[in-house]
Design a protein around this motif. Structure first.
Motif, mmCIF file in Angstrom:
data_model
loop_
_atom_site.group_PDB
_atom_site.id
_atom_site.type_symbol
_atom_site.label_atom_id
_atom_site.label_comp_id
_atom_site.label_asym_id
_atom_site.label_seq_id
_atom_site.Cartn_x
_atom_site.Cartn_y
_atom_site.Cartn_z
ATOM 1 N N PRO A 71 0.776 -1.243 0.000
ATOM 2 C CA PRO A 71 0.000 0.000 0.000
ATOM 3 C C PRO A 71 0.813 1.301 0.000
ATOM 4 O O PRO A 71 0.223 2.367 0.031
ATOM 5 C CB PRO A 71 -0.835 -0.115 1.284
ATOM 6 C CG PRO A 71 -0.097 -1.049 2.160
ATOM 7 C CD PRO A 71 0.802 -1.888 1.321
ATOM 8 N N THR A 73 3.344 2.289 -2.497
ATOM 9 C CA THR A 73 4.067 1.737 -3.647
ATOM 10 C C THR A 73 5.009 2.721 -4.330
ATOM 11 O O THR A 73 5.940 2.316 -5.001
ATOM 12 C CB THR A 73 3.059 1.121 -4.638
ATOM 13 O OG1 THR A 73 3.717 0.092 -5.365
ATOM 14 C CG2 THR A 73 2.477 2.156 -5.593
ATOM 15 N N ALA A 74 4.755 4.030 -4.214
ATOM 16 C CA ALA A 74 5.579 5.070 -4.869
ATOM 17 C C ALA A 74 5.698 4.772 -6.371
ATOM 18 O O ALA A 74 4.680 4.769 -7.062
ATOM 19 C CB ALA A 74 6.915 5.206 -4.173
ATOM 20 N N VAL A 77 7.825 -0.004 -7.958
ATOM 21 C CA VAL A 77 8.920 -0.945 -8.217
ATOM 22 C C VAL A 77 8.795 -2.225 -7.388
ATOM 23 O O VAL A 77 9.032 -3.332 -7.894
ATOM 24 C CB VAL A 77 10.307 -0.269 -8.004
ATOM 25 C CG1 VAL A 77 10.482 0.279 -6.596
ATOM 26 C CG2 VAL A 77 11.444 -1.216 -8.340
ATOM 27 N N ARG A 78 8.405 -2.102 -6.149
ATOM 28 C CA ARG A 78 8.345 -3.276 -5.264
ATOM 29 C C ARG A 78 7.229 -4.230 -5.705
ATOM 30 O O ARG A 78 7.440 -5.442 -5.837
ATOM 31 C CB ARG A 78 8.115 -2.779 -3.836
ATOM 32 C CG ARG A 78 8.217 -3.781 -2.751
ATOM 33 C CD ARG A 78 8.004 -3.098 -1.406
ATOM 34 N NE ARG A 78 9.128 -2.266 -1.029
ATOM 35 C CZ ARG A 78 10.071 -2.616 -0.154
ATOM 36 N NH1 ARG A 78 10.001 -3.784 0.441
ATOM 37 N NH2 ARG A 78 11.063 -1.803 0.137
ATOM 38 N N ASP A 96 -1.045 4.157 -3.311
ATOM 39 C CA ASP A 96 -0.275 5.285 -2.784
ATOM 40 C C ASP A 96 -1.244 6.453 -2.597
ATOM 41 O O ASP A 96 -2.230 6.589 -3.331
ATOM 42 C CB ASP A 96 0.853 5.682 -3.744
ATOM 43 C CG ASP A 96 1.972 6.429 -3.013
ATOM 44 O OD1 ASP A 96 3.049 5.834 -2.789
ATOM 45 O OD2 ASP A 96 1.763 7.619 -2.662
ATOM 46 N N ILE A 97 -0.928 7.295 -1.633
ATOM 47 C CA ILE A 97 -1.810 8.425 -1.331
ATOM 48 C C ILE A 97 -1.562 9.584 -2.285
ATOM 49 O O ILE A 97 -2.384 10.487 -2.420
ATOM 50 C CB ILE A 97 -1.596 8.853 0.136
ATOM 51 C CG1 ILE A 97 -2.805 9.581 0.671
ATOM 52 C CG2 ILE A 97 -0.333 9.680 0.311
ATOM 53 C CD1 ILE A 97 -2.822 9.680 2.183
ATOM 54 N N ALA A 101 2.450 9.595 -7.752
ATOM 55 C CA ALA A 101 3.019 8.251 -7.583
ATOM 56 C C ALA A 101 2.119 7.221 -8.275
ATOM 57 O O ALA A 101 2.605 6.330 -8.980
ATOM 58 C CB ALA A 101 3.155 7.927 -6.099
ATOM 59 N N ALA A 125 -3.229 4.067 2.785
ATOM 60 C CA ALA A 125 -2.916 2.643 2.992
ATOM 61 C C ALA A 125 -4.024 1.933 3.773
ATOM 62 O O ALA A 125 -4.424 0.815 3.432
ATOM 63 C CB ALA A 125 -1.592 2.526 3.730
ATOM 64 N N ARG A 126 -4.536 2.606 4.820
ATOM 65 C CA ARG A 126 -5.554 1.964 5.669
ATOM 66 C C ARG A 126 -6.850 1.779 4.894
ATOM 67 O O ARG A 126 -7.537 0.766 5.016
ATOM 68 C CB ARG A 126 -5.802 2.810 6.924
ATOM 69 C CG ARG A 126 -4.627 2.787 7.879
ATOM 70 C CD ARG A 126 -4.592 3.976 8.767
ATOM 71 N NE ARG A 126 -4.166 5.162 8.032
ATOM 72 C CZ ARG A 126 -3.587 6.217 8.577
ATOM 73 N NH1 ARG A 126 -3.348 6.230 9.857
ATOM 74 N NH2 ARG A 126 -3.253 7.254 7.841
ATOM 75 N N PHE A 147 7.465 6.034 4.732
ATOM 76 C CA PHE A 147 8.520 6.895 5.274
ATOM 77 C C PHE A 147 8.370 6.830 6.779
ATOM 78 O O PHE A 147 7.252 6.895 7.284
ATOM 79 C CB PHE A 147 8.249 8.383 4.990
ATOM 80 C CG PHE A 147 8.267 8.800 3.575
ATOM 81 C CD1 PHE A 147 9.361 8.592 2.769
ATOM 82 C CD2 PHE A 147 7.190 9.512 3.057
ATOM 83 C CE1 PHE A 147 9.374 9.054 1.470
ATOM 84 C CE2 PHE A 147 7.205 9.971 1.764
ATOM 85 C CZ PHE A 147 8.302 9.733 0.973
ATOM 86 N N PHE A 153 -0.080 2.128 10.778
ATOM 87 C CA PHE A 153 -0.590 1.267 9.700
ATOM 88 C C PHE A 153 -0.613 -0.220 10.064
ATOM 89 O O PHE A 153 -1.075 -1.046 9.286
ATOM 90 C CB PHE A 153 0.258 1.478 8.433
ATOM 91 C CG PHE A 153 0.349 2.936 8.068
ATOM 92 C CD1 PHE A 153 -0.739 3.613 7.542
ATOM 93 C CD2 PHE A 153 1.522 3.654 8.307
ATOM 94 C CE1 PHE A 153 -0.673 4.965 7.243
ATOM 95 C CE2 PHE A 153 1.600 5.006 8.009
ATOM 96 C CZ PHE A 153 0.501 5.671 7.479
HETATM 97 C C1 LIG Z 1 9.094 5.182 1.315
HETATM 98 S S1 LIG Z 1 7.987 5.446 0.000
HETATM 99 C C2 LIG Z 1 7.633 3.822 -0.549
HETATM 100 C C3 LIG Z 1 8.731 3.175 -1.285
HETATM 101 C C4 LIG Z 1 8.365 1.917 -2.011
HETATM 102 N N1 LIG Z 1 7.674 0.950 -1.180
HETATM 103 C C5 LIG Z 1 9.619 1.327 -2.624
HETATM 104 O O1 LIG Z 1 10.046 0.208 -2.239
HETATM 105 O O2 LIG Z 1 10.211 1.992 -3.487
HETATM 106 C C6 LIG Z 1 6.518 5.887 0.816
HETATM 107 C C7 LIG Z 1 5.337 6.163 -0.113
HETATM 108 O O3 LIG Z 1 4.173 6.138 0.702
HETATM 109 C C8 LIG Z 1 3.282 7.151 0.253
HETATM 110 N N2 LIG Z 1 2.409 7.458 1.407
HETATM 111 C C9 LIG Z 1 2.649 8.271 2.465
HETATM 112 N N3 LIG Z 1 1.610 8.232 3.328
HETATM 113 C C10 LIG Z 1 0.723 7.336 2.833
HETATM 114 C C11 LIG Z 1 -0.517 6.828 3.298
HETATM 115 N N4 LIG Z 1 -1.052 7.228 4.440
HETATM 116 N N5 LIG Z 1 -1.133 5.889 2.530
HETATM 117 C C12 LIG Z 1 -0.596 5.473 1.356
HETATM 118 N N6 LIG Z 1 0.561 5.937 0.864
HETATM 119 C C13 LIG Z 1 1.224 6.844 1.592
HETATM 120 C C14 LIG Z 1 4.158 8.272 -0.220
HETATM 121 O O4 LIG Z 1 3.482 9.055 -1.170
HETATM 122 C C15 LIG Z 1 5.360 7.499 -0.799
HETATM 123 O O5 LIG Z 1 5.198 7.316 -2.182
#
Ligand SMILES: C[S@@+](CC[C@H](N)C(=O)[O-])C[C@H]1O[C@@H](n2cnc3c(N)ncnc32)[C@H](O)[C@@H]1O
Length: 401
Positions: A71, A73-74, A77-78, A96-97, A101, A125-126, A147, A153
């Motif tokens: 949830p 995903t940015a 890639v993963r 992704d929020i 992304a 994500a939730r 992050f 979560f």
């Molecule tokens: C650290 S990055 C994820 C990296 C990715 N999993 C990877 O392996 O490249 C965090 C992502 O979470 C998203 N994000 C932040 N808060 C969120 C939320 N509450 N629900 C869903 N996505 C969220 C951000 O926009 C960002 O793209």
């Protein structure tokens, strides 16, 4: 804003990422400045996750093919790598929020021809996991990779995972979990921590306790399969089981506290409700690795996953984990530099300590948490004595008798 893009190959995936120029100053690259997050340093995290998910699907998943959720995903890639590199997946629900992304992740899904397997949602994500739960999607794997803190979560992820499902969690707020910011740790994780020498493992154990308590709320229990620390984060993989009895047993047997002896420089785990204001609490006090699981990860890595970009580093990491996982008991690793400093003596070489422990019939290994640590089933006080003994200059070098 228009995104300038670059293309990278990671594992078997080809992905568009924001041009790294977006996040570069003269001699510095900060992934968080990218309009859509992509951190090349986290390739190790993704490589090990691919291996761990394959190990789970092959040996522990109650059925195949499985449904996975990613949830945060940015760039996607993963999720894309899971679909391309792990055998036995039916679908990956990514989300992704951030709308940018989501657009980029969808473009990457098409680039890799995975429209039938990876679906990308624009959602918190939730919201995504609760929606899947409401729709009755039988999810067996959730990867929480945000992050900073994963704390908000965890509960929703636990709620959606089916019986004997797998949960993977990254925490990059390591300073908080290892006790450098006790106030924040109390607020986010409800844990009392302060910084003690085996701090990276304390961070893992504090996170595991937090996850265990969230699982118990849902009449579920967790069992750690693989835990590690690398770069700026910790990562844990756990099996989630259903059942109030299992949850009760977990609360009774696997949670407790950690006491640090400031005079000797040793840390000790204690089961149950610990008394005393100096105890770090609640802490996961049982095993943090599963021997069979880590062995299968290592076998898979050395077999079909030799192509991974971080192969050599992953191999070093998994070999150490596998060795550590073979040491039974309820111990945390000990920092030999701390013990030596409290004893006001030089630090003997780690290999000498390991040899001596094994010679005396104990199990002992290095630890992935620090190059100056030892994991052993010997009593921590015996280790203190050994450090003092081995730090003495040998007779042959001691000069004339
Ligand atoms: C650290 S990055 C994820 C990296 C990715 N999993 C990877 O392996 O490249 C965090 C992502 O979470 C998203 N994000 C932040 N808060 C969120 C939320 N509450 N629900 C869903 N996505 C969220 C951000 O926009 C960002 O793209």
């Amino acid at each position: 804003m228009r995104l300038r893009l670059a293309v990278v190959k990671e594992g078997k995936a080809l992905v568009y990422i924001p041009d790294p120029e977006h996040a570069s100053s003269l001699d510095y690259f900060e992934p968080a400045w990218l309009p859509v997050f992509y951190n090349p340093v986290m390739e190790l995290n993704r490589d090990i996750s691919v291996v761990a998910l394959q190990a789970y699907v092959e040996a522990l998943a109650p059925r195949r093919p499985i449904i996975a959720v990613e949830p945060f995903t940015a760039t996607g890639v993963r999720a894309i790598r899971y679909s391309l590199e792990v055998e036995g997946l039916e679908a990956v629900y990514a989300g992704d929020i951030d709308g940018r992304a989501v657009a980029l992740a969808r473009a990457n899904v098409s680039l890799n021809g995975l429209e039938n397997i990876v679906r990308v949602y624009h959602a918190d994500a939730r919201e995504l996991v609760f929606r899947l739960k409401r729709e009755g999607v039988p999810v067996l794997f959730v990867d929480i990779d945000p992050f900073g803190t994963p704390a908000p979560f965890i509960e929703s992820a636990i709620a959606v995972i089916g019986r004997s499902g797998l949960l993977a969690v990254t925490a990059t707020d390591l300073a908080v979990l290892e006790g450098s910011k006790p106030g924040t740790a109390k607020r986010r994780y409800g844990v009392r921590v302060e910084r003690v020498p085996p701090s990276k493992e304390v961070a893992v154990r504090a996170l595991l306790a937090f996850i265990a308590l969230r699982a118990a709320m849902h009449d579920k229990a967790v069992k750690p399969l693989l835990s590690y620390y690398a770069d700026h984060y910790i990562r844990v993989f756990l099996i989630v089981e259903r059942g109030a009895v299992k949850a009760d047993r977990m609360l009774e047997h696997d949670l407790g506290c950690l006491r640090y002896d400031k005079n000797l420089g040793i840390a000790e785990l204690e089961k149950g409700n610990c008394k005393g204001s100096e105890a770090l609490y609640p802490i996961w006090v049982s095993r943090i690795f599963d021997e069979e699981f880590t062995a299968s990860c290592l076998k898979l890595l050395e077999g079909r996953f030799r192509y991974l970009g971080t192969y050599k580093r992953s191999l070093r990491l998994l070999k150490t984990v596998e060795e550590e996982s073979r040491i039974e008991g309820w111990q945390i690793h000990q920092r030999i530099d701390s013990i030596a400093s409290k004893a006001r003596t030089n630090m003997p070489p780690i290999h000498l300590i390991l040899e001596e422990l094994k010679r005396r019939g104990f199990k002992a290994s290095r630890t992935l948490f620090t190059p100056v640590g030892v994991r052993t089933n010997a009593d921590a006080r015996l280790l203190v004595g050994l450090v003092k003994e081995l730090s003495k200059p040998s007779r042959s070098h001691a000069g004339p008798v």
